[in-house]
Design an enzyme around this catalytic site. Structure first.
Site, PDB file in Angstrom:
ATOM      1  CB  SER A   1     -38.667 -49.422  16.522  1.00 50.89           C
ATOM      2  OG  SER A   1     -37.929 -48.514  17.311  1.00 50.89           O
TER       3      SER A   1
ATOM      4  CE1 TYR B   1     -38.276 -52.773  21.405  1.00 48.79           C
ATOM      5  CE2 TYR B   1     -37.185 -50.927  20.333  1.00 48.79           C
ATOM      6  CZ  TYR B   1     -38.343 -51.576  20.720  1.00 48.79           C
ATOM      7  OH  TYR B   1     -39.569 -51.024  20.409  1.00 48.79           O
TER       8      TYR B   1
END
Length: 255
Positions: A146, A159
């Site tokens: 990501s 996250y």
């Protein structure tokens, strides 16, 4: 021939978390270049509906419903795919989750869920698949990282930690397995309109911030991730290993 560099005909690709969103788009992209697809998710009905969408386009698609956070279920499922569908040539570790909360109030159970889903599952599935790939001396593993593998935002510190781990785990896998015939790389998406990002895509304030913050000036379209997956899964990436390919409209390279 150069035109065959991206041909995946005869290859079998397992894509985890692929009943929707990024996983489905990547599966569709690989299928469009000839790969046989094995879709994975926990909801068998949802998975079958996704598979039918691809079959209607003429693609060879199978389903494998199993929980990627359960190492015993993973090992059993991978052996079953290898025996019943065919050798897994390409693995895309896409399964993931998101949960947003202030860090000081972040629920401990959500932290554990996130680490199991976003990090442990990558290890479980890659290890189980690699054991077969290594015996054959070839294989492609693509982990989904990501933009938050590099950058943090308020309310998503766990996250960010999980995706940073995916980036470095990719490097570690490449270090261990590159010399034995495997290519292990990662794709790091920026902001795309997916079910995981519903809270953000519905926010006019966030969209305005994102458009101003991203050099490309917009959200990404899921189709724009397919090329990265096709490249990393193909012969075109035969000497690419341990790399994280950012597909983010320039988000991670500008202030």
């Amino acid at each position: 021939m150069m035109s065959n560099l991206f041909d995946l005909t005869g290859k079998t690709a397992l894509v985890t978390g692929s009943s929707q969103g990024i996983g489905f788009a990547l599966a569709e992209g690989l299928a469009s270049h000839g790969a046989r697809i094995v879709l994975n998710g926990r909801n068998a009905d949802k998975l079958e509906a996704a598979a039918e969408q691809l079959r209607m386009q003429g693609y060879d698609v199978h389903t494998a419903p199993f929980d990627v956070t359960n190492p015993r279920a993973v090992a059993t499922a991978i052996d079953k795919i290898e025996a019943g569908i065919g050798p897994i040539d390409i693995l895309i570790n896409n399964a993931g989750m998101q949960y947003r909360a202030s860090l000081e109030e972040f629920p401990l159970d959500k932290w554990e869920d996130m680490m199991r889903t976003n990090v442990s599952s990558v290890f479980y599935v890659a290890q189980a698949v690699a054991r077969h790939m290594l015996r054959r001396g070839r294989g492609r593993i693509i982990n989904i990282a990501s933009a938050t593998s590099e950058l943090a935002r308020i309310s998503v510190a766990p996250y960010t930690a999980s995706k940073g781990a995916v980036k470095n785990l990719t490097r570690g896998m490449a270090t261990d397995w590159a010399g034995r015939g495997l290519q292990v790389n990662a794709i790091a998406p920026g902001y795309f309109r997916t079910p995981l990002n519903t809270a953000l895509t519905e926010s006019k304030e966030f969209t305005a911030w994102l458009e101003a913050r991203t050099p490309a000036g917009r959200w990404g379209d899921l189709d724009e991730l397919k090329g990265a997956a096709i490249f990393l899964a193909s012969d075109a990436a035969s000497f690419v290993n341990g790399h994280t390919l950012y597909v983010d409209g320039g988000l991670t390279v500008s202030l």
